[in-house]
Design an enzyme around this catalytic site. Sequence first.
Site, mmCIF file in Angstrom:
data_model
loop_
_atom_site.group_PDB
_atom_site.id
_atom_site.type_symbol
_atom_site.label_atom_id
_atom_site.label_comp_id
_atom_site.label_asym_id
_atom_site.label_seq_id
_atom_site.Cartn_x
_atom_site.Cartn_y
_atom_site.Cartn_z
ATOM 1 N N CYS A 86 8.539 -4.820 1.415
ATOM 2 C CA CYS A 86 8.345 -5.972 2.294
ATOM 3 C C CYS A 86 8.336 -7.268 1.474
ATOM 4 O O CYS A 86 9.378 -7.660 0.968
ATOM 5 C CB CYS A 86 7.093 -5.781 3.137
ATOM 6 S SG CYS A 86 7.117 -6.810 4.623
ATOM 7 N N HIS A 194 7.235 -0.179 5.430
ATOM 8 C CA HIS A 194 6.086 0.107 4.559
ATOM 9 C C HIS A 194 5.800 1.614 4.445
ATOM 10 O O HIS A 194 4.963 2.130 5.197
ATOM 11 C CB HIS A 194 4.832 -0.545 5.148
ATOM 12 C CG HIS A 194 4.777 -2.024 4.994
ATOM 13 N ND1 HIS A 194 4.173 -2.652 3.932
ATOM 14 C CD2 HIS A 194 5.246 -3.007 5.792
ATOM 15 C CE1 HIS A 194 4.258 -3.967 4.074
ATOM 16 N NE2 HIS A 194 4.909 -4.213 5.201
ATOM 17 N N GLU A 196 3.978 3.036 2.300
ATOM 18 C CA GLU A 196 2.576 3.229 1.893
ATOM 19 C C GLU A 196 1.623 3.173 3.082
ATOM 20 O O GLU A 196 0.472 3.545 2.977
ATOM 21 C CB GLU A 196 2.189 2.197 0.815
ATOM 22 C CG GLU A 196 1.774 0.816 1.304
ATOM 23 C CD GLU A 196 2.919 -0.062 1.828
ATOM 24 O OE1 GLU A 196 4.035 0.444 2.035
ATOM 25 O OE2 GLU A 196 2.668 -1.270 2.058
HETATM 26 N N1 LIG Z 1 4.058 -7.487 5.268
HETATM 27 C C1 LIG Z 1 4.717 -8.296 4.470
HETATM 28 O O1 LIG Z 1 4.894 -8.032 3.286
HETATM 29 C C2 LIG Z 1 5.192 -9.600 5.041
HETATM 30 C C3 LIG Z 1 6.315 -10.165 4.250
HETATM 31 C C4 LIG Z 1 6.570 -11.621 4.533
HETATM 32 N N2 LIG Z 1 5.388 -12.384 4.322
HETATM 33 C C5 LIG Z 1 7.136 -11.753 5.920
HETATM 34 O O2 LIG Z 1 6.390 -11.925 6.856
HETATM 35 O O3 LIG Z 1 8.326 -11.624 6.076
#
Ligand SMILES: NC(=O)CC[C@H](N)C(=O)O
Length: 222
Positions: A86, A194, A196
Amino acid sequence: MHAAVLVFPGSNCDRDLAVAFEKAGARVSMVWHKDTVLPDGIDIVGIPGGFSYGDYLRCGAIAANSPICGALRGHVDRGGFALGICNGFQVLTETRLLPGALRRNANLKYICKPVDLRVETADSAFTAGYSEGQEITVPIAHHDGNYFAADDTLRALNDQDRVAFRYVKNPNGSVEDIAGVLSENRRVLGMMPHPERMAEPAHGGTDGQAMFRALIEQLATA
Ligand SMILES: NC(=O)CC[C@H](N)C(=O)O
């Protein structure tokens, strides 16, 4: 196996990533963004999700220029492994350690929900625990997850079997439904979903667990 997890001001998935590595059997060191070196003997660097430096400028752009990212670049240049999830994927594109860019989601909204992914290649230390074509469910949580790359880059990614995951149903406008890509040497993976957060039964699913287990197994022999 010794993993480093980078921590930026605004990271919020650093502990989750560390726990996923630990539960798969790795030793983990948390490394602050102001550090200029990684601990000795690091096998893989995890760049976690979150809102590094408040997502100012572009997501990941300030983190990419932080002191620790010099050490990350050196680690990758020496053939080291890295996993960016992410915001971590955004950092990897901003450092140019992975090609392409993550733009604002096509609907301009923050999207937080489980999505289905198709595993496009099992030929990497990250995806060796899956089979090609397997569908897995992993959550997304981002506002800038809309992957873009120029045509020649897309051609190279496809020709070299470097698209790791595609969305079954594209949630954010990503070109060719791409959810995660590998570096040329297949040792760096960036992905918006994600794993994890889907790594133990209490998460509501365990489809992400195979990634961490495979990494531990593969890196022991790398
Ligand atoms: N959960 C995250 O890592 C968010 C990634 C980034 N801040 C976005 O919103 O795109």
